[in-house]
Motif scaffolding. Structure first.
Motif, PDB file in Angstrom:
ATOM      1  N   LEU A  13       0.501  -0.958  -0.023  1.00 30.25           N
ATOM      2  CA  LEU A  13      -0.091   0.033  -0.244  1.00 30.25           C
ATOM      3  C   LEU A  13       0.734   0.998  -0.178  1.00 30.25           C
ATOM      4  O   LEU A  13       0.164   2.276  -0.870  1.00 30.25           O
ATOM      5  CB  LEU A  13      -0.658  -0.072   0.985  1.00 30.25           C
ATOM      6  CG  LEU A  13      -2.057  -0.881   0.949  1.00 30.25           C
ATOM      7  CD1 LEU A  13      -2.744  -0.950   2.562  1.00 30.25           C
ATOM      8  CD2 LEU A  13      -3.217  -0.710  -0.267  1.00 30.25           C
ATOM      9  N   ASP A  14       2.143   0.903   0.772  1.00 28.73           N
ATOM     10  CA  ASP A  14       2.981   2.480   0.712  1.00 28.73           C
ATOM     11  C   ASP A  14       3.809   2.891  -1.076  1.00 28.73           C
ATOM     12  O   ASP A  14       3.724   3.599  -0.984  1.00 28.73           O
ATOM     13  CB  ASP A  14       3.775   2.385   1.716  1.00 28.73           C
ATOM     14  CG  ASP A  14       2.957   2.307   3.190  1.00 28.73           C
ATOM     15  OD1 ASP A  14       2.101   3.110   2.686  1.00 28.73           O
ATOM     16  OD2 ASP A  14       3.742   2.039   4.289  1.00 28.73           O
ATOM     17  N   GLY A  15       3.665   1.572  -1.123  1.00 30.57           N
ATOM     18  CA  GLY A  15       4.433   1.981  -2.764  1.00 30.57           C
ATOM     19  C   GLY A  15       5.545   0.964  -2.847  1.00 30.57           C
ATOM     20  O   GLY A  15       6.020   1.096  -3.047  1.00 30.57           O
ATOM     21  N   LYS A  19       4.187  -4.002  -7.356  1.00 32.67           N
ATOM     22  CA  LYS A  19       3.175  -3.833  -7.720  1.00 32.67           C
ATOM     23  C   LYS A  19       1.870  -4.626  -8.234  1.00 32.67           C
ATOM     24  O   LYS A  19       1.383  -4.715  -8.698  1.00 32.67           O
ATOM     25  CB  LYS A  19       3.427  -2.453  -8.872  1.00 32.67           C
ATOM     26  CG  LYS A  19       4.067  -1.060  -7.880  1.00 32.67           C
ATOM     27  CD  LYS A  19       3.137  -0.642  -7.483  1.00 32.67           C
ATOM     28  CE  LYS A  19       3.449   0.818  -6.541  1.00 32.67           C
ATOM     29  NZ  LYS A  19       2.067   1.583  -5.536  1.00 32.67           N
ATOM     30  N   MET A  45      -8.531  -0.563   1.656  1.00 38.93           N
ATOM     31  CA  MET A  45      -7.136  -0.133   2.306  1.00 38.93           C
ATOM     32  C   MET A  45      -7.054  -0.200   0.090  1.00 38.93           C
ATOM     33  O   MET A  45      -6.356   0.603  -0.385  1.00 38.93           O
ATOM     34  CB  MET A  45      -6.628  -0.673   2.577  1.00 38.93           C
ATOM     35  CG  MET A  45      -5.836  -0.119   4.217  1.00 38.93           C
ATOM     36  SD  MET A  45      -6.473   1.545   4.782  1.00 38.93           S
ATOM     37  CE  MET A  45      -8.296   1.638   3.656  1.00 38.93           C
ATOM     38  N   PHE A  48      -9.154   1.947  -1.691  1.00 37.51           N
ATOM     39  CA  PHE A  48      -9.624   2.752  -1.680  1.00 37.51           C
ATOM     40  C   PHE A  48      -8.171   3.255  -2.120  1.00 37.51           C
ATOM     41  O   PHE A  48      -8.275   4.796  -2.787  1.00 37.51           O
ATOM     42  CB  PHE A  48      -9.198   2.977  -0.565  1.00 37.51           C
ATOM     43  CG  PHE A  48      -8.782   4.558   0.398  1.00 37.51           C
ATOM     44  CD1 PHE A  48      -9.622   5.059   0.077  1.00 37.51           C
ATOM     45  CD2 PHE A  48      -7.812   5.222   0.948  1.00 37.51           C
ATOM     46  CE1 PHE A  48      -9.558   6.997   0.528  1.00 37.51           C
ATOM     47  CE2 PHE A  48      -7.554   6.342   0.818  1.00 37.51           C
ATOM     48  CZ  PHE A  48      -8.540   7.711   0.657  1.00 37.51           C
ATOM     49  N   LYS A  49      -6.702   2.781  -1.707  1.00 30.01           N
ATOM     50  CA  LYS A  49      -6.432   3.008  -3.134  1.00 30.01           C
ATOM     51  C   LYS A  49      -5.634   2.616  -4.100  1.00 30.01           C
ATOM     52  O   LYS A  49      -4.355   2.909  -4.879  1.00 30.01           O
ATOM     53  CB  LYS A  49      -4.706   2.553  -2.029  1.00 30.01           C
ATOM     54  CG  LYS A  49      -4.310   2.929  -0.629  1.00 30.01           C
ATOM     55  CD  LYS A  49      -3.588   4.173  -0.753  1.00 30.01           C
ATOM     56  CE  LYS A  49      -3.015   4.293   0.869  1.00 30.01           C
ATOM     57  NZ  LYS A  49      -2.256   4.869   0.604  1.00 30.01           N
ATOM     58  N   VAL A  51      -4.694  -0.665  -5.086  1.00 27.10           N
ATOM     59  CA  VAL A  51      -3.625  -1.916  -5.111  1.00 27.10           C
ATOM     60  C   VAL A  51      -4.834  -3.191  -5.454  1.00 27.10           C
ATOM     61  O   VAL A  51      -4.989  -3.844  -4.854  1.00 27.10           O
ATOM     62  CB  VAL A  51      -3.618  -1.732  -3.939  1.00 27.10           C
ATOM     63  CG1 VAL A  51      -2.230  -2.673  -4.366  1.00 27.10           C
ATOM     64  CG2 VAL A  51      -2.386  -0.083  -3.062  1.00 27.10           C
ATOM     65  N   GLN A  55      -9.141   1.370  -8.440  1.00 28.06           N
ATOM     66  CA  GLN A  55      -9.401   2.484  -7.332  1.00 28.06           C
ATOM     67  C   GLN A  55     -11.017   2.634  -7.673  1.00 28.06           C
ATOM     68  O   GLN A  55     -11.460   2.728  -7.868  1.00 28.06           O
ATOM     69  CB  GLN A  55      -9.001   3.532  -7.303  1.00 28.06           C
ATOM     70  CG  GLN A  55      -9.605   4.563  -6.268  1.00 28.06           C
ATOM     71  CD  GLN A  55      -8.972   5.448  -5.738  1.00 28.06           C
ATOM     72  OE1 GLN A  55      -8.526   6.191  -6.937  1.00 28.06           O
ATOM     73  NE2 GLN A  55      -7.999   6.177  -4.743  1.00 28.06           N
ATOM     74  N   ALA A  60     -14.210  -0.005  -1.060  1.00 27.19           N
ATOM     75  CA  ALA A  60     -13.354   0.905  -0.321  1.00 27.19           C
ATOM     76  C   ALA A  60     -14.186   0.630   1.297  1.00 27.19           C
ATOM     77  O   ALA A  60     -14.018   0.330   2.257  1.00 27.19           O
ATOM     78  CB  ALA A  60     -12.615   1.844  -0.507  1.00 27.19           C
ATOM     79  N   ASN A  89     -14.258  11.161   1.572  1.00 29.78           N
ATOM     80  CA  ASN A  89     -13.877  11.957  -0.026  1.00 29.78           C
ATOM     81  C   ASN A  89     -14.539  10.451  -0.463  1.00 29.78           C
ATOM     82  O   ASN A  89     -14.622  11.875  -2.580  1.00 29.78           O
ATOM     83  CB  ASN A  89     -12.284  10.638  -0.382  1.00 29.78           C
ATOM     84  CG  ASN A  89     -11.031  10.531   0.594  1.00 29.78           C
ATOM     85  OD1 ASN A  89     -11.025  11.556  -0.056  1.00 29.78           O
ATOM     86  ND2 ASN A  89     -11.280   9.688   1.437  1.00 29.78           N
TER      87      ASN A  89
END
Length: 108
Positions: A13-15, A19, A45, A48-49, A51, A55, A60, A89
């Motif tokens: 999730l943090d990149g 990937k 998550m 939301f991201k 991933v 998206q 989410a 959001n």
């Protein structure tokens, strides 16, 4: 990583992770449909991201809503905060759709 998320998924999730991971692998490892709030939070998550999946704020929020609904105590507070953060959001229409999907999932 937080206590509710495996380090490898948090890195993804943090990149910082690979990937190329697919949500299908995550679904096998953490079957959200088995009423596991940790798995549901992971799916929240991911959606939301974006991933491993496109998206989707509605999905989410749905999974975060379900995670919060089936747990209690400090875990519930955590999942409610995740849900509410996602909700900031979203439009009112999106929130209504996400809540509808969550209720439909819970009734199955």
């Amino acid at each position: 990583a937080n206590a509710h998320m495996p380090a490898s998924f948090a890195a993804l999730l943090d990149g910082k992770g690979a990937k190329g991971k697919r949500i299908g692998v995550l679904r096998q490892a953490f079957p959200a449909d088995k009423a596991d709030p940790r798995a549901q939070n992971l799916l929240a998550m991911a959606y939301f991201k974006g991933v491993g999946v496109k998206q989707d704020l509605v999905e989410a929020y749905k999974w975060a809503y379900i995670a919060a609904a089936i747990t209690s105590g400090q875990n519930q507070v955590f999942y409610m905060n995740v849900r509410d953060s996602i909700g900031t959001n979203m439009t009112g229409e999106q929130l209504a759709e996400a809540q509808k999907r969550a209720r439909e999932w819970k009734s199955n």
